[in-house]
Design a protein around this motif. Structure first.
Motif, PDB file in Angstrom:
ATOM      1  N   HIS A  10       0.842  -1.201   0.000  1.00  0.00           N
ATOM      2  CA  HIS A  10       0.000   0.000   0.000  1.00  0.00           C
ATOM      3  C   HIS A  10       0.874   1.246   0.000  1.00  0.00           C
ATOM      4  O   HIS A  10       1.779   1.385   0.829  1.00  0.00           O
ATOM      5  CB  HIS A  10      -0.910   0.002   1.225  1.00  0.00           C
ATOM      6  CG  HIS A  10      -1.845  -1.177   1.266  1.00  0.00           C
ATOM      7  ND1 HIS A  10      -3.005  -1.238   0.523  1.00  0.00           N
ATOM      8  CD2 HIS A  10      -1.768  -2.354   1.937  1.00  0.00           C
ATOM      9  CE1 HIS A  10      -3.617  -2.394   0.746  1.00  0.00           C
ATOM     10  NE2 HIS A  10      -2.888  -3.091   1.598  1.00  0.00           N
ATOM     11  N   THR A  11       0.575   2.118  -0.933  1.00  0.00           N
ATOM     12  CA  THR A  11       1.293   3.381  -1.043  1.00  0.00           C
ATOM     13  C   THR A  11       0.323   4.433  -1.552  1.00  0.00           C
ATOM     14  O   THR A  11      -0.878   4.175  -1.662  1.00  0.00           O
ATOM     15  CB  THR A  11       2.498   3.224  -1.991  1.00  0.00           C
ATOM     16  OG1 THR A  11       3.186   4.464  -2.057  1.00  0.00           O
ATOM     17  CG2 THR A  11       2.047   2.835  -3.387  1.00  0.00           C
ATOM     18  N   VAL A  12       0.821   5.615  -1.858  1.00  0.00           N
ATOM     19  CA  VAL A  12      -0.068   6.667  -2.329  1.00  0.00           C
ATOM     20  C   VAL A  12      -0.540   6.336  -3.739  1.00  0.00           C
ATOM     21  O   VAL A  12       0.056   5.517  -4.442  1.00  0.00           O
ATOM     22  CB  VAL A  12       0.657   8.027  -2.313  1.00  0.00           C
ATOM     23  CG1 VAL A  12       1.112   8.392  -0.918  1.00  0.00           C
ATOM     24  CG2 VAL A  12       1.843   8.011  -3.272  1.00  0.00           C
ATOM     25  N   ALA A  13      -1.656   6.979  -4.141  1.00  0.00           N
ATOM     26  CA  ALA A  13      -2.223   6.710  -5.463  1.00  0.00           C
ATOM     27  C   ALA A  13      -1.263   7.164  -6.552  1.00  0.00           C
ATOM     28  O   ALA A  13      -0.595   8.193  -6.428  1.00  0.00           O
ATOM     29  CB  ALA A  13      -3.560   7.434  -5.600  1.00  0.00           C
ATOM     30  N   GLY A  14      -1.198   6.365  -7.598  1.00  0.00           N
ATOM     31  CA  GLY A  14      -0.300   6.687  -8.704  1.00  0.00           C
ATOM     32  C   GLY A  14      -0.336   5.603  -9.746  1.00  0.00           C
ATOM     33  O   GLY A  14      -1.116   4.635  -9.651  1.00  0.00           O
ATOM     34  N   PRO A  15       0.496   5.717 -10.781  1.00  0.00           N
ATOM     35  CA  PRO A  15       0.465   4.732 -11.864  1.00  0.00           C
ATOM     36  C   PRO A  15       1.079   3.388 -11.497  1.00  0.00           C
ATOM     37  O   PRO A  15       0.929   2.431 -12.259  1.00  0.00           O
ATOM     38  CB  PRO A  15       1.288   5.426 -12.962  1.00  0.00           C
ATOM     39  CG  PRO A  15       2.220   6.325 -12.226  1.00  0.00           C
ATOM     40  CD  PRO A  15       1.465   6.791 -11.012  1.00  0.00           C
TER      41      PRO A  15
END
Length: 562
Positions: free
Chosen positions: A505-510
């Motif tokens: 889980h990480t920040v939203a992105g491609p």
């Protein structure tokens, strides 16, 4: 008695520690031409269209308003209304009416500019604006994820730029639009230094002498000269200093995007083929014999817009990637790109949450790669889907292996050299013999029928590496210090095959953090090792205050005189 030399005035101590006159904690106003660029141009264009189509009515109305006894509209027999105004000696009334409209527009712009202010303190960047509906936005400096400097083409002509402070939440960005370019650059440096926790800027402010502020005319002329010079020079040298670590030849950049455009043409070709097949029964059933002509016309009607769309998408990608530069600065990685509208963004240390190196099958013969990142953009979910927002996630549009290695060393400076073989030979190019990655077992090959031998993960003290894809080779690196969490799950089919899937889980992105088809033991190891490593890495990480923990320069000691 000799004259005493003049004593220089004591430098003002800026409360916030900034080195520019705009980072003193007081409220300041933006560039006076800001309202014109934010909405005035559209207003003037709309007014021009209305005036062009209704100028006879407007002229008669204005003349009747100022000189009701002299206006004889019934005498107007057609033709140009301006000739009628001059023939009836009403030029003065028309000029007064025009002057009144200009005065109203100037007052409107002045009020908009007057009620828009910003200030920079040692903790926040704040903007307040609005006349009827007031708004006040505040961005904490310790949550700053980046600072972007955008120079649209019209603004470049007169030396103006938009400064955007990227926040941590959705729709959390604070924009200062517009400032003179030189002022925007100094404010950007102040914001980054204050966000770093460094005190160097404050010391510099105490020891420096403030230059006298130029007048409005001198400032406008200077900005105009600077903008025209920058436009002619073609490269914003002040924005890319020091020198970029990567040089992308224009031919490689254009060729890579053209090859990618082929995929769009193929996609649109499939849409056109489906349309033609759907229309074919109607063409065959036409008894007049014109069915094929109708089908041909319909095919051109659908195909030409699709071809134009593919060309437009390809050109948009080329224009955004031209003049690309990436360089290290004391405040982070600075990336510049754009042909007409130039964007310079500065990514402070510790603001990159994931990095992915990828290569499509069409790029493989040329050895080209691209590098993307996950970062907090401060934009809403809808705004992140735009092509302009996605461009902020690309740190290398196209490059060879040596270019990728330089970029990775720049954006992941804490990555140990010992991990390089795990990233390149085993990760990006692998699998090889004695593959250290934990991959999908043979009994679960159908989950990734083409790439199941590559689909896997590896963990180091620095990060979590996810290797995926065979047609599109991808290797994602998640620094453990910035990892937001990890989870594993197992569905009923997974239990039958004794496999599970994991999610970083990480920040939203491609960049996706999902990996599927792992052995149950490997999935448990992923959860335990990643969780333990993330805690240890976070305890060592101080990049959120990179300047506070940087080595301080040692003051030169006094040398005793012999």
């Amino acid at each position: 008695m000799t004259a005493q030399p003049p004593v220089p005035p004591e430098a003002p101590v800026l409360p916030g520690g900034g080195s520019s006159s705009l980072a003193d904690g007081a409220w300041h106003r933006l560039h006076p031409l800001t309202p014109l660029f934010k909405g005035g141009l559209a207003l003037i264009i709309v007014a021009g269209v209305v005036l062009s189509s209704m100028r006879d009515r407007l002229i008669f109305w204005a003349v009747a308003l100022f000189t009701p006894d002299e206006a004889h509209v019934e005498d107007y027999g057609g033709g140009d209304p301006l000739d009628w105004v001059l023939a009836n000696n009403l030029a003065l009334a028309a000029l007064l009416w025009t002057l009144g409209v200009v005065v109203v527009l100037v007052l409107l712009f002045w009020f908009v500019w007057r009620f828009q202010q910003f200030r920079i303190t040692d903790e926040h960047v704040e903007v307040r604006k609005g006349i009827v509906f007031r708004s006040h936005r505040r961005a904490p400096l310790d949550r700053v994820q980046g600072v972007n400097l955008t120079r649209p083409f019209p603004a470049r002509l007169i030396g103006m730029a938009k400064l955007e402070v990227v926040g941590a939440g959705a729709d959390a960005n604070v924009a200062l639009e517009y400032l003179a370019t030189s002022r925007a650059e100094s404010v950007r440096g102040d914001i980054l230094r204050l966000a770093s926790g460094a005190r160097a800027a404050r010391e510099a402010a105490r020891s420096g002498v403030a230059a006298p502020a130029p007048g409005v005319r001198e400032q406008f002329v200077g900005n105009l000269n600077e903008g025209v010079s920058g436009l002619i020079d073609g490269v914003d040298l002040t924005d890319v200093a020091p020198e970029s670590v990567v040089k992308i030849p224009a031919g490689r950049l254009i060729g890579s995007q053209v090859i990618s455009g082929v995929l769009w043409l193929a996609f649109f070709g499939v849409i056109l083929a489906v349309f033609v097949v759907a229309m074919l029964p109607l063409a065959l059933s036409n008894e007049d014999g014109d069915g094929f002509l109708v089908l041909l016309g319909a095919g051109f009607g659908v195909g030409i817009p699709l071809v134009l769309a593919a060309v437009a998408i390809t050109w948009a990608q080329i224009s955004k990637s031209l003049r690309y530069a990436i360089a290290p600065t004391p405040d982070g990685v600075r990336i510049t790109y754009g042909l007409l509208t130039t964007v310079t963004e500065t990514l402070p240390p510790g603001r990159i949450f994931a990095v992915e190196v990828s290569q499509s099958l069409l790029w493989r013969p040329f050895g080209w790669w691209t590098v993307k990142i996950n970062r907090m953009s401060g934009k809403s979910a809808a705004a992140q889907q735009s092509s302009g927002a996605q461009q902020f996630n690309v740190v290398l549009p196209v490059g060879k292996r040596e270019d990728v290695e330089r970029v990775l060393a720049l954006i992941l400076p804490d990555a140990p050299v010992a991990d390089v073989p795990l990233v390149w030979e085993h990760g990006i190019l692998g699998p090889t013999d004695s593959d250290p990655y934990r991959t999908i077992p043979a009994r679960a090959w159908w989950r990734r029928p083409v790439s199941w031998r590559r689909h896997g993960y590896a963990i180091t003290e620095f990060g979590l590496l996810l290797r995926r894809g065979r047609i599109w080779r991808k290797l994602a690196i998640f620094p453990l210090a910035r990892l937001q969490g990890v989870s594993i799950a197992q569905g009923p089919v997974d239990r039958l095959q004794r496999v599970a899937w994991g999610q970083a889980h990480t920040v939203a992105g491609p960049i996706s953090g999902q990996i599927v088809g792992l052995e149950r033991e490997d999935a448990v190891a992923l959860l335990e090792q990643t969780s333990r490593g993330a805690v240890e890495a976070a305890s060592r990480d101080h990049t959120h205050r990179w300047g506070q923990y940087a080595p301080q320069p040692v003051a030169p000691s006094a040398v005793p005189q012999a």
